[in-house]
Enzyme design. Structure first.
Site, short mmCIF file in Angstrom:
data_model
loop_
_atom_site.label_atom_id
_atom_site.label_comp_id
_atom_site.label_asym_id
_atom_site.label_seq_id
_atom_site.Cartn_x
_atom_site.Cartn_y
_atom_site.Cartn_z
N GLY A 228 -24.89 62.31 162.68
CA GLY A 228 -24.69 61.15 163.66
C GLY A 228 -25.81 60.31 163.54
O GLY A 228 -26.80 60.42 163.93
N ASP B 11 -22.55 60.29 158.72
CA ASP B 11 -22.00 59.57 159.74
C ASP B 11 -20.60 58.95 159.25
O ASP B 11 -20.53 58.63 157.95
CB ASP B 11 -22.95 58.37 160.06
CG ASP B 11 -22.47 57.43 161.49
OD1 ASP B 11 -23.08 58.08 162.52
OD2 ASP B 11 -21.63 56.82 161.38
N SER C 255 -35.88 63.07 174.88
CA SER C 255 -36.13 61.64 175.54
C SER C 255 -37.00 60.76 174.61
O SER C 255 -37.89 61.26 173.81
CB SER C 255 -36.99 61.91 176.76
OG SER C 255 -37.22 61.02 177.53
N HIS D 182 -34.99 66.53 183.89
CA HIS D 182 -35.72 65.17 183.66
C HIS D 182 -34.85 63.92 183.84
O HIS D 182 -35.47 63.12 184.48
CB HIS D 182 -36.08 65.37 182.35
CG HIS D 182 -36.54 64.21 181.58
ND1 HIS D 182 -35.69 63.06 181.22
CD2 HIS D 182 -37.80 63.80 181.09
CE1 HIS D 182 -36.25 62.12 180.63
NE2 HIS D 182 -37.52 62.48 180.49
#
Length: 300
Positions: A7, A30, A121, A176
Site C-alpha cells: 500500500g 501497490d 498517527s 485516540h
C-alpha cells in the site's frame, strides 16, 4: 531490517521513505504503476505483486500492510498466507477495528504466523515529524521489530510503545481518534463563536497567540493556525465533515462498556449533521414551533 510495505498511498509511501532514510530496505507493493514509480524515486524497491515482494525478502519475512480497514485487509491476508512460512510477521498499520484484529491474530496463529497491530498517527506530517505508534502483539515479536518502530517514531524513545497484546494497538488508536473528534469539535465551535461576534477578530492572530503558553495549545491548534493563515474566510470549503469510522467504533465501545462519553458522541453526531443537505428533522422542528406557538416558518 528488510520488509515489504503493501500500500503505497501517501501515508504508506511516506512511512516507507522514512524507513529507507534510516537505513532499512523496503520493497514496495501497490497495484498502481504510478505509485510504484514514485516510490522507486525515493529508494523503495518496487514489486509488481505480493509474491514478488515476499520472494525478495530474507526469512523471517516482515510484511507491513497500509491499506483501508475491513475487507481489503482480509483479502491481502488470504493472499499472503500461502506465500509466508512459520515465524513470518504481518503488521497491520492501518485503522482496523480491534475486534477484526483479534480475529486475524487468532487466524494467523493457526498458520504459525505472527500478527502485530500498529495504531498509527501522524498523517501527512509523519515523514518529517515521525509517527506516533501504539503497538499490540506478542512481546518478543514486538521487541524484534524495535528498529522499525524507532526509525518511524519522532525519536527512538518517544512517540511509540508496546501497549498490550494483539488488538491493543488498534483499540488504543480507536480511542485516540475518538478524543481527536472531541478536540476538533471544541476548536471549531470556539472559533465559530468568535467569527460571529462583531469585534472583527483576527482568528489567525488569536490561534497564534494560543499556540504559546495557553492551556489549549496543541498540534491541532498549530494546524488550525496554518489553515486560517492560508484561507482566513475558509472560502471554497464545503461545510461537510467526513468520518473514518473510528469515532463510531469508540462510541459503540463506550456504550458496550457503559462508559459515559458525551463529548465524543456529540462530536460524531455533529459530523453526521454536517452532511444533511435538506434536514427533514429541522423542518419538522420548525413546523412544531408553528403549531404550538404560532412561530413564523421561514420559506425557501
Amino acid at each position: 531490517m528488510d520488509l515489504a510495505m503493501v500500500g503505497l498511498g501517501r501515508m504508506g509511501a511516506n512511512m516507507a521513505e522514512r524507513l529507507v532514510r534510516n537505513g532499512h530496505r523496503v520493497v514496495g507493493v501497490d497495484p498502481s504503476e504510478e505509485a510504484r514509480a514514485r516510490a522507486a524515486d525515493k529508494g523503495i524497491e518496487p514489486a509488481v505483486s505480493l509474491a514478488a515482494a515476499v520472494d525478495a525478502l530474507p526469512s523471517p519475512r516482515i510484511v507491513w500492510l497500509m491499506v483501508p480497514a475491513g475487507p481489503p485487509v482480509d483479502k491481502l491476508i488470504a493472499e499472503l498466507e500461502p506465500l509466508l512460512a512459520a515465524d513470518d510477521v504481518i503488521i497491520d498499520g492501518g485503522n482496523s477495528m480491534y475486534k477484526d484484529t483479534l480475529r486475524r491474530a487468532a487466524q494467523s496463529r493457526t498458520s504459525r504466523l505472527h500478527y502485530v497491530d500498529v495504531g498509527t498517527s501522524g498523517g501527512v506530517w509523519g515523514l518529517a515529524e515521525g509517527y506516533s505508534m501504539m503497538v499490540g502483539g506478542e512481546t518478543d515479536v514486538v521487541e524484534s521489530l524495535r528498529p522499525l518502530f524507532e526509525a518511524l517514531a519522532p525519536a527512538a524513545d518517544k512517540g511509540w510503545g508496546h501497549v498490550g497484546p494483539s488488538g491493543a494497538g488498534h483499540f488504543t488508536k480507536m480511542v485516540h481518534n475518538g478524543i481527536e473528534y472531541g478536540m476538533m469539535q471544541a476548536y471549531a465551535e470556539g472559533f465559530a463563536i468568535m467569527e460571529r461576534k462583531d469585534f472583527e477578530l483576527d482568528l489567525h492572530q488569536i490561534a497564534e497567540i494560543w499556540r504559546y503558553g495557553s492551556v489549549v495549545r496543541s498540534w491541532l491548534l498549530d494546524l488550525t493556525a496554518d489553515a486560517l493563515e492560508k484561507n482566513p474566510s475558509l472560502e471554497g470549503i464545503a461545510p461537510y465533515v467526513s468520518d473514518s469510522g473510528e469515532g463510531r467504533w469508540t462510541v459503540d465501545e463506550a456504550i458496550e462498556l457503559e462508559v459515559s462519553a458525551p463529548v465524543i458522541t456529540l462530536s460524531l453526531l455533529e459530523r453526521l449533521r454536517s452532511r444533511e443537505q435538506d434536514s427533514y428533522g429541522d423542518k419538522l422542528l420548525s413546523a412544531m414551533r408553528n403549531e404550538f406557538g404560532g412561530h413564523e416558518i421561514k420559506k425557501r
